[in-house]
Scaffold this active site. Structure first.
Site, PDB file in Angstrom:
ATOM      1  N   LYS A   8      -6.985   0.962  -3.025  1.00  0.00           N
ATOM      2  CA  LYS A   8      -7.297  -0.465  -2.981  1.00  0.00           C
ATOM      3  C   LYS A   8      -8.787  -0.625  -2.674  1.00  0.00           C
ATOM      4  O   LYS A   8      -9.232  -0.299  -1.577  1.00  0.00           O
ATOM      5  CB  LYS A   8      -6.447  -1.122  -1.898  1.00  0.00           C
ATOM      6  N   GLU A  54       3.080  -8.574  -1.007  1.00  0.00           N
ATOM      7  CA  GLU A  54       2.527  -7.936   0.193  1.00  0.00           C
ATOM      8  C   GLU A  54       2.534  -8.953   1.317  1.00  0.00           C
ATOM      9  O   GLU A  54       1.922 -10.025   1.205  1.00  0.00           O
ATOM     10  CB  GLU A  54       1.090  -7.462  -0.064  1.00  0.00           C
TER      11      GLU A  54
END
Length: 200
Positions: free
Chosen positions: A129, A40
């Protein structure tokens, strides 16, 4: 290979906040060597879209690259244009989730409460998340009584508490405990090995 397959191989997402285009390839190589397959690159990193494009090209067929700190629909489009395959946000924004799915990408919005989790699920999120994961694994366990989407823990996750999080989460995003701007490749190699060992 799909995001899910890579996550099964190693349930960690390396959050490369602050990475520069110049160091992207070398950092990717160290993480790959240690078994980490998901990257990421947060959009509040210097020249993030360029770093994403470099990482996508350099790791093609071996790793999957996405963007973090994605806050707007325009951000989603820019990440797609750079070759990113998943979108991670710190918040639950239904417009961002909808655009992510419209462009055929994986949606991983941030949430903190059960209400935010259900908003994200109804908007089409693929994974959730939990951010920040400061309330610990016990909080995740309670959420899972009602939240049926897979949860990834991010924020405050380290090699010490990772094994406990992995009992209740599908995976975890590791930021400063793994990578921070200016960190040497040797230190990254050492810490990546420790993180991977903690989830084995």
């Amino acid at each position: 290979m799909s995001f899910e397959t890579y996550l099964q191989e190693c349930p960690l997402i390396a959050i490369l906040r602050g990475i520069t285009p110049e160091e992207t390839e070398a950092v990717c190589d160290v993480l790959y060597k240690n078994g980490i397959r998901l990257l990421e690159i947060p959009l509040n990193s210097p020249d993030a879209l360029k770093s994403i494009a470099i990482a996508v090209r350099h790791t093609a067929g071996k790793m999957q690259v996405g963007a973090g700190t994605v806050l707007t629909v325009e951000d989603v489009r820019n990440v797609r244009a750079a070759g990113g395959e998943f979108i991670i946000s710190p918040n639950t924004d239904t417009a961002v989730i909808a655009e992510t799915k419209k462009l055929g990408m994986l949606s991983i919005p941030g949430f903190f409460t059960a209400s935010e989790a259900f908003t994200a699920i109804h908007a089409g999120a693929d994974y959730l998340k939990l951010f920040p994961a400061i309330l610990g694994p016990g909080y995740v366990k309670d959420l899972k009584a009602v939240v049926k989407k897979p949860i990834l823990a991010v924020g405050g996750v380290n090699a010490e508490n990772l094994p406990e999080f992995m009992k209740v989460c599908l995976g975890a995003g590791i930021g400063s405990a793994l990578y921070k701007a200016g960190k040497s490749l040797e230190a990254l190699d050492r810490d990546a090995a420790a993180m991977v060992k903690a989830v084995k």
